[in-house]
Enzyme design. Structure first.
Site, mmCIF file in Angstrom:
data_model
loop_
_atom_site.group_PDB
_atom_site.id
_atom_site.type_symbol
_atom_site.label_atom_id
_atom_site.label_comp_id
_atom_site.label_asym_id
_atom_site.label_seq_id
_atom_site.Cartn_x
_atom_site.Cartn_y
_atom_site.Cartn_z
ATOM 1 N N LYS A 63 36.931 41.177 -1.471
ATOM 2 C CA LYS A 63 36.986 39.384 -2.587
ATOM 3 C C LYS A 63 37.330 40.124 -3.811
ATOM 4 C CE LYS A 63 32.721 37.215 -0.485
ATOM 5 N NZ LYS A 63 31.572 36.914 -0.899
ATOM 6 N N GLU A 95 32.697 26.713 5.099
ATOM 7 C CA GLU A 95 33.569 27.111 6.242
ATOM 8 C C GLU A 95 34.700 26.864 7.096
ATOM 9 O OE1 GLU A 95 32.836 31.173 5.642
ATOM 10 O OE2 GLU A 95 32.511 31.365 2.971
HETATM 11 P P1 PGA Z 1 30.914 32.556 -0.565
HETATM 12 O O1 PGA Z 1 30.235 33.419 0.562
HETATM 13 O O2 PGA Z 1 31.945 32.831 -1.040
HETATM 14 O O3 PGA Z 1 29.865 31.294 -0.878
HETATM 15 O O4 PGA Z 1 30.501 33.651 -2.163
HETATM 16 C C1 PGA Z 1 30.752 34.086 1.465
HETATM 17 C C2 PGA Z 1 30.057 35.604 2.009
HETATM 18 O O5 PGA Z 1 29.124 35.065 0.938
HETATM 19 O O6 PGA Z 1 30.931 36.098 2.493
HETATM 20 ZN ZN ZN Z 2 28.505 37.041 2.019
#
Ligand code: PGA
Ligand code: ZN
Length: 438
Positions: free
Chosen positions: A341, A209
């Protein structure tokens, strides 16, 4: 004349880790067309909607998405041909019905989300309005700019398990604009780099990230370094810039215990909660995500009771942007905030439903990217349109992250949006800052 869906095409593109992902192009009856790209997680929750992959070991190590692409161009394109593009709720309902499974496992949540987003963007263009405004029409929520919750150091799945906790983030709770907040976290990212270098900690490149993935001696040392970096960059820890943690605890929970190898111990749920409590007394932590395993319901209840008064207790893998899970958690008081998400659930309508549920319960919501991202800035508009007031996209490095941040800078300048800024989160009492030096 109403705006109809004329056609859908899809492409197997690559994400920020170089893994295949889906991009969908939607063409409307007035000739407008637009595309949307779908992100992909690495540290996924058990109850997430299914990301359909080909499992053909001869292509991309089994990670190809040609089946999802084909589903868009055949079943979904046929099923939605002629559908009203302006009725996103009905459209998303049809997408869910066409799939017909609870976890979108037949056609794939990656295929379905790509369509949901591409139609929204094409509709915005056709109507001559910015995407955030179109998404605001869909969400029915009051738009505002988000405070960035920004990855500075990574562990766990995102940095080769150097330390167990996945994400140490800076959250500028007390600055007066998005631009200032972005500058602050960028300065903190580099102050962190300086401190790590002074301490001789090995670093190779950046983590998934965009933050640093140093070989720290312990999870606690990351909190100490981050607090010092906030100070070194010239900000008051806890007052201007606070700390958020994404513990992603499911990934080191086995046989009823949390295995913190870098801390050289395994702890039970009550012990881990006590550890968080002790950290929260010494470091300016205002947000804790996935502090416990995704199935440790009783633990989450205890965690929320103990820490919910002074920080966000955020469910990511625990709630998987699932309206039913969020409703249940509100009832059982097992969290007080939700990480949102889009691809955990698969449609825009369900995503906004989660934000609305959170808002109605007095919870907070954080709009989040995935560790596998694309250059699409859609999430910036989504964050604004949701009125959530917080966005988690990763560090101020790597262009798939900056696509969102840089777009928000323009939205701040041009759109007269409210800034939730100072007072967003409970202030951390001063004097709590510090910890044992490494
Ligand atoms: P991921 O992690 O996009 O790899 O699932 C991001 C998070 O856990 O916030
Ligand atoms: Zn997370």
């Amino acid at each position: 004349m109403s705006l109809r869906i004329l056609g859908l095409r899809a492409m197997e593109i690559l994400d920020s880790r170089g893994n295949p992902t889906v991009e969908v192009e939607c063409t409307l009856s007035d000739g407008t067309s637009a595309r949307a790209q779908v992100p992909s997680g690495a540290s996924t929750g058990r109850r997430e909607a299914l990301e359909l992959r080909d499992a053909d070991p001869l292509r991309f190590g089994g990670k190809g998405v040609l089946r999802a692409i084909s589903n868009v161009e055949t079943e979904l394109a046929q099923g939605l041909r002629g559908a009203d593009a302006e009725d996103q709720t009905d459209l998303d309902r049809r997408l869910i019905e066409l799939d017909g499974t609870p976890g979108k496992s037949r056609l794939g949540a990656n295929a379905i989300l790509g369509v949901s987003c591409a139609v929204a963007r094409a509709t915005a263009i056709s109507k001559g309005i910015p995407l955030w405004q179109r998404l605001g029409e869909i969400s029915g929520l009051r738009p505002c700019l988000p405070v960035p919750m920004v990855n500075i150091m990574s562990g766990g799945h995102h940095a080769g398990f150097n330390i167990e906790l996945q994400d140490f983030l800076a959250l500028p709770v007390g600055l007066s604009s998005f631009g200032q907040s972005l500058r602050a976290v960028r300065e903190i990212l580099y102050a962190t780099k300086e401190i790590l270098a002074e301490r001789g900690l090995r670093m190779t490149g950046v983590a998934d990230e965009g933050g640093w993935g140093p070989d720290l001696p312990s999870n606690e040392s990351a909190l100490e370094v981050l607090t010092r970096a906030i100070e070194r960059a010239g900000y008051r820890p806890g007052e201007q810039v606070a700390i958020a943690i994404d513990a992603a605890a499911s990934h080191y929970h086995r046989d009823g215990a949390y295995h913190l190898q870098s801390e050289k111990r395994s702890v039970s749920t009550p012990e881990l909660i006590a550890l968080y409590e002790s950290w929260s007394r010494r470091f300016p932590i205002v947000s804790l995500e996935d502090g416990l395993d995704q199935d440790d319901e009783a633990g989450w209840r205890e965690l929320t009771a103990r820490l919910g008064g002074k920080m966000q207790v955020v469910g990511d893998d625990f709630l998987t942007t699932n309206p039913a899970r969020v409703r249940e958690s509100i009832g059982f008081k097992t969290a007080n905030a939700v990480l949102v998400k889009m691809n955990q659930i698969g449609t825009l309508t369900e995503t906004f439903e989660v934000v609305r549920l959170a808002a109605a319960a007095g919870w907070r919501a954080v709009i989040s990217a995935r560790s596998g991202e694309t250059e699409d800035s859609f999430l910036a508009d989504l964050a604004v349109a949701s009125g959530a007031g917080q966005i988690k996209v990763g560090a101020t490095a790597r262009s798939e992250r900056l696509a969102k941040y840089n777009h928000l800078l323009w939205l701040e300048r041009d759109c007269g949006l409210a800034w939730p800024g100072g007072g967003l989160l409970p202030p951390v009492p001063l004097g709590l800052v510090g910890g044992d030096p490494l």
